[in-house]
Design an enzyme around this catalytic site. Sequence first.
Site, short mmCIF file in Angstrom:
data_model
loop_
_atom_site.label_atom_id
_atom_site.label_comp_id
_atom_site.label_asym_id
_atom_site.label_seq_id
_atom_site.Cartn_x
_atom_site.Cartn_y
_atom_site.Cartn_z
N LEU A 99 0.72 -1.38 0.01
CA LEU A 99 -0.02 -0.07 -0.05
C LEU A 99 0.81 1.25 -0.18
O LEU A 99 0.37 2.26 -0.29
CB LEU A 99 -0.96 -0.23 1.22
CG LEU A 99 -1.91 -0.97 1.29
CD1 LEU A 99 -2.71 -0.97 2.59
CD2 LEU A 99 -2.90 -0.86 0.18
N GLY A 100 1.81 1.28 0.39
CA GLY A 100 2.86 2.50 0.71
C GLY A 100 3.81 2.26 1.80
O GLY A 100 3.97 1.13 2.60
N GLU A 101 4.63 3.34 2.05
CA GLU A 101 5.86 3.11 2.96
C GLU A 101 6.10 4.57 3.70
O GLU A 101 6.03 5.42 3.07
CB GLU A 101 7.11 2.73 2.39
CG GLU A 101 8.10 2.50 3.11
CD GLU A 101 9.33 1.68 2.74
OE1 GLU A 101 10.20 1.11 3.31
OE2 GLU A 101 9.39 1.37 1.45
N GLY A 102 6.12 4.53 4.77
CA GLY A 102 6.46 5.81 5.67
C GLY A 102 7.81 5.63 6.36
O GLY A 102 8.41 4.76 6.22
N GLY A 103 8.11 6.61 7.56
CA GLY A 103 9.09 6.31 8.10
C GLY A 103 9.34 5.17 8.95
O GLY A 103 10.41 4.74 9.27
N ASP A 223 2.62 15.20 14.16
CA ASP A 223 3.06 14.87 12.82
C ASP A 223 1.79 14.87 11.99
O ASP A 223 1.68 14.12 10.87
CB ASP A 223 3.63 13.51 12.85
CG ASP A 223 4.38 13.17 11.44
OD1 ASP A 223 4.91 14.22 11.14
OD2 ASP A 223 4.73 12.15 11.13
#
Length: 460
Positions: A99-103, A223
Amino acid sequence: MTRKKERSGWGSLFRGCLSGGGAAGSRKVRPGPRTAAAAAAKHGGGASSAAAQRLSFTDVMSTASEQELSVSLVGSNLHVFTVGELKAATQGFLDGNFLGEGGFGPVYKGNVADKAKPGLKAQPIAVKLWDPEGAQGHKEWLSEVIFLGQLRHPNLVKLIGYCCEDEHRLLVYEYMAKGSLENHLFKKFPSMLSWSTRLNIAVGAAKGLVFLHDAEKPVIYRDFKTSNILLDPEYKAKLSDFGLAKDGPEGDDTHVSTRVMGTHGYAAPEYILTGHLTAKSDVYSFGVVLLEILSGRRAVDKTRPSREQHLVEHMRSWLKDPQKLSRVMDPALEGQYSATAAHKAALVAYRCLSGNPKNRPDMCQVVKDLEPLLNVTDDVSDKSVVPIAPVKEDNAVRKERTARRRPVNQWTVLIVARDHECGGSSSSRLDPAAGEPFGQQVSACGNTSILQTCGLQVAT
């Protein structure tokens, strides 16, 4: 005696995971009860006491008492998963489910089968994996479990459960079908969010912050940005990713002193300068996101001319001037919005972005100012998304237009930029043949449609 020795799910989580894990030879954590609520029940906790006894991150790090930690999660029904169960749910973390990637790390879509967990119905889920090489680590994972494990609100993403096994740290959330607000605003989806949908998203996200700030033990989100605002199938906004969240000041304290963290372009100026964190820091970040929603531009965009790269610096002064509203609003809306509502929303953004935190409204006031705008119904369209149809052109017309077109290096573009903030006007000449970047400098006056509205092409 046996019951006293029996570990609770929440207590076992912290006794086995507070150190951060990952050490060679670390043992597998296998909490006894399969939900935190079941664990709390063993200590005689009640749902009514949970709301009044929410543990702060500081409480957890300083005491980690089994009974306190268990009681704090009564009613949360967090499920404890194994790595194997989550591999099965995501088909081995299949690329097609990415789905995606974050920190923190990558996120995958999965599915929980019916009766796979007692009390958990069959449903799609989102599984976030900790990347040891990523920007965030075990402390952020723990923060996420502590806050979302105890907080429940319609505008917060629901944390379904977690996995703490050897060095593995995973989080399991409800699946948000429409993805992030960031993707819809900036990543060229085939459809465009309508004005009414954008406003609904802003109000929903604001309500999420109100809930955090007004809690008995306040929480500062720290954030707030478009990638952390997720959308359900009806485009309802929910805040996600509490890895950087902090307990707010209590009693006579006016702020929390902490290491500066967050995302460039969203952090409040006083927080960057002093490390003093307050609820007004979140208010500033909300103002940035609201400006992004209005303008369709990123908070920081290095692809734009230098004077336009920082959105707040570039546009804030325009927000209070109704005559300059068209410069702010996203051209993709094509004027399909209520000018009255848009101007009032722009004024809210203006106040939130004040350099002095004392001049910013609290989030409760923001909701009071924005929510009535949902009833302004003179929008052109009330659909959630507006399809952007490709422009069809007749072949004969295309050929004629192509024949008339001269090579770009035979043109010099004369730009006349009127109505500057100083009240004057200016002009400049760009020569593409001389290597001057055509696409960036034509918007130097701040008008994204400058060639169509105030430009002339002059043959040389």
